[in-house]
Design an enzyme around this catalytic site. Structure first.
Site, mmCIF file in Angstrom:
data_model
loop_
_atom_site.group_PDB
_atom_site.id
_atom_site.type_symbol
_atom_site.label_atom_id
_atom_site.label_comp_id
_atom_site.label_asym_id
_atom_site.label_seq_id
_atom_site.Cartn_x
_atom_site.Cartn_y
_atom_site.Cartn_z
ATOM 1 N N VAL A 163 0.821 -1.215 0.000
ATOM 2 C CA VAL A 163 0.000 0.000 0.000
ATOM 3 C C VAL A 163 0.855 1.264 0.000
ATOM 4 O O VAL A 163 0.378 2.352 -0.330
ATOM 5 C CB VAL A 163 -0.970 0.000 1.213
ATOM 6 C CG1 VAL A 163 -0.242 0.254 2.519
ATOM 7 C CG2 VAL A 163 -2.075 1.023 1.029
ATOM 8 N N ALA A 204 5.817 -5.871 6.395
ATOM 9 C CA ALA A 204 4.432 -5.902 5.898
ATOM 10 C C ALA A 204 4.330 -5.137 4.592
ATOM 11 O O ALA A 204 5.065 -4.172 4.365
ATOM 12 C CB ALA A 204 3.490 -5.278 6.920
ATOM 13 N N ASP A 205 3.424 -5.603 3.759
ATOM 14 C CA ASP A 205 3.117 -4.883 2.522
ATOM 15 C C ASP A 205 1.839 -4.075 2.661
ATOM 16 O O ASP A 205 1.647 -3.078 1.972
ATOM 17 C CB ASP A 205 3.015 -5.865 1.354
ATOM 18 C CG ASP A 205 4.403 -6.337 0.980
ATOM 19 O OD1 ASP A 205 4.906 -7.262 1.639
ATOM 20 O OD2 ASP A 205 5.004 -5.733 0.073
ATOM 21 N N ARG A 206 0.939 -4.557 3.522
ATOM 22 C CA ARG A 206 -0.282 -3.796 3.812
ATOM 23 C C ARG A 206 -0.845 -4.336 5.127
ATOM 24 O O ARG A 206 -1.052 -5.548 5.268
ATOM 25 C CB ARG A 206 -1.299 -3.969 2.682
ATOM 26 C CG ARG A 206 -2.498 -3.057 2.786
ATOM 27 C CD ARG A 206 -3.481 -3.311 1.645
ATOM 28 N NE ARG A 206 -2.984 -3.004 0.329
ATOM 29 C CZ ARG A 206 -3.449 -2.051 -0.492
ATOM 30 N NH1 ARG A 206 -4.450 -1.293 -0.087
ATOM 31 N NH2 ARG A 206 -2.941 -1.872 -1.698
ATOM 32 N N ALA A 265 -0.840 -8.359 5.244
ATOM 33 C CA ALA A 265 -0.331 -9.002 4.021
ATOM 34 C C ALA A 265 1.180 -8.836 4.011
ATOM 35 O O ALA A 265 1.689 -7.720 4.156
ATOM 36 C CB ALA A 265 -0.938 -8.348 2.794
#
Ligand code: MRU
Length: 380
Positions: A98, A255-257, A265
């Protein structure tokens, strides 16, 4: 020497080509947003914060060159529209992290305000964008230093037995200098423990299928002389079952989101590690800047998971030394039977119930008495 994945100075951007690591340390220039998009798509740069910073700076480099050659669109409004179109294009490069869309949203707000200001010129709008993009790079580095500090303090206070004063940690994927503007998030916590002499030992997973752990995290750990061991992903359960002095105290991942409820995620394999951590009574932490927290996404159910090419599973990249010349040659070999079907999700979602804390630049968010994270409070 500090490992620097993204070099930016006065409108010139160059990045280390992560596809060639750990064998070759090659930097290449990115001069346009198209070049930034390609580098992200090809995974020459990866990791949620680094993707956002390279995207933002690639457009800064493009605008700087246009300004230098008097080729900017003529009006403030036209420059604003040009930048907004390029930001939408950059956001289309990868869907799950995000940070990129968050950066684009913030930059659009700055550019819109600059282009609507009475009497503003095309150059002023371009400069407003460039300064904001540069500030994002500096802020990401500062945030990572704070994440490292907060995460290390939390682990020492919450994950050790009374007799211990040093932590053994396991991390997954690459969350270090190569994935951010510098220092790293989860790997920043490892760096912070090391710099305070409170790291007993670090383990990193190989992180199949793309091997960010063995190629990139192992490279960073060796680079910084951090005492560490590489394991394959399938060895994690055996490692966590070890008791005594060498037992793992905490697993820390990036974390990516992060959704509003704390569902996270991150690189495929993270969810499995969280399940193992809970079973073995090991603390499980997610380390991420606020730019990775997406309050607009209620839970992990609505996070889009990128699916990547089957070739990442059926082949493996490596290096080989030429017996005659001694030169290093990079190559790819097939490791799976021809004709087999492949599923290659790049990320998975760890439910918040399995997460003990979310380490941000503002401190470590823990669940309230109601058993839920209240991440909105971090933005007050
Ligand atoms: O596919 P990648 O290599 O971009 O995935 C990276 C990860 O999942 C990282 O753990 C995450 O982006 C956090 S980086 C600080």
């Amino acid at each position: 020497m500090v490992l620097e994945a993204i070099r930016y100075n006065g409108g010139k951007l160059s990045i280390i080509d992560q596809l060639q690591l750990p064998f070759v340390e090659h930097y290449f220039d990115i001069t346009t947003s198209e070049g930034g998009w390609q580098a992200i798509k090809r995974m020459q740069v990866r990791g949620a914060p680094a993707i956002a910073i390279v995207a933002a700076l690639s457009l800064a480099a493009e605008l700087q060159a246009l300004a230098t050659h008097n080729k900017l669109p003529s009006s403030a409004e036209d420059v604003g529209a040009y930048i907004i179109e390029k930001l939408d294009y950059l956001v289309s490069s990868r869907p799950t992290a995000v940070n990129l869309s968050d950066a684009a949203r913030k930059l659009k707000t700055i550019v819109s305000a600059a282009s609507q200001r009475n009497g503003s010129t095309a150059l002023e709008v371009a400069n407003a964008y460039i300064h904001a993009a540069e500030a994002m790079q500096a802020k990401d580095l500062e945030d990572n230093m704070n994440i490292g500090k907060h995460g290390a303090e939390w682990i020492l206070a919450n994950a050790l037995s009374p007799a211990q004063n040093k932590a053994t940690v396991l991390t997954h994927c690459n969350t270090g200098s190569l994935a951010t503007s510098g220092y790293g998030t989860a790997l920043g916590v490892v760096r912070s423990l090391k710099s305070n002499d409170t790291l007993r030992y670090a383990y990193c997973t190989e992180t199949r299928p793309y091997n960010q752990g063995s190629r990139l995290t192992a490279f960073e750990l060796v680079h910084d002389n951090i005492p560490a061991t590489l394991i394959t992903d399938s060895m994690a359960a055996a490692l966590l079952s070890k008791a005594g002095e060498n037992a793992v105290n905490a697993i820390i991942v990036g974390a990516d989101r992060v959704a509003a409820n704390g569902d996270t995620a991150n690189k495929i394999g993270t969810y499995g590690l969280a399940v193992l951590a809970r079973y073995h009574g090991v603390k499980f932490l997610v380390a991420a800047p606020l730019t990775t927290i997406d309050l607009a996404t209620e839970s992990g159910n609505s996070i889009v998971i990128e699916e990547r090419p089957s070739s990442e599973v059926t082949t493996i990249k490596g290096s080989q030394e030429d017996n005659v010349t001694g030169d290093t040659k990079l190559g790819t070999v097939r490791i799976a039977a021809e004709g087999i079907n492949v599923w290659n999700p790049a990320f998975d979602v760890t439910p918040s119930i399995l997460i003990d804390g979310i380490v941000t630049e503002k401190g470590v968010a823990e669940k309230g008495k109601d058993g839920r994270f209240h991440l909105d409070e971090l933005f007050d």
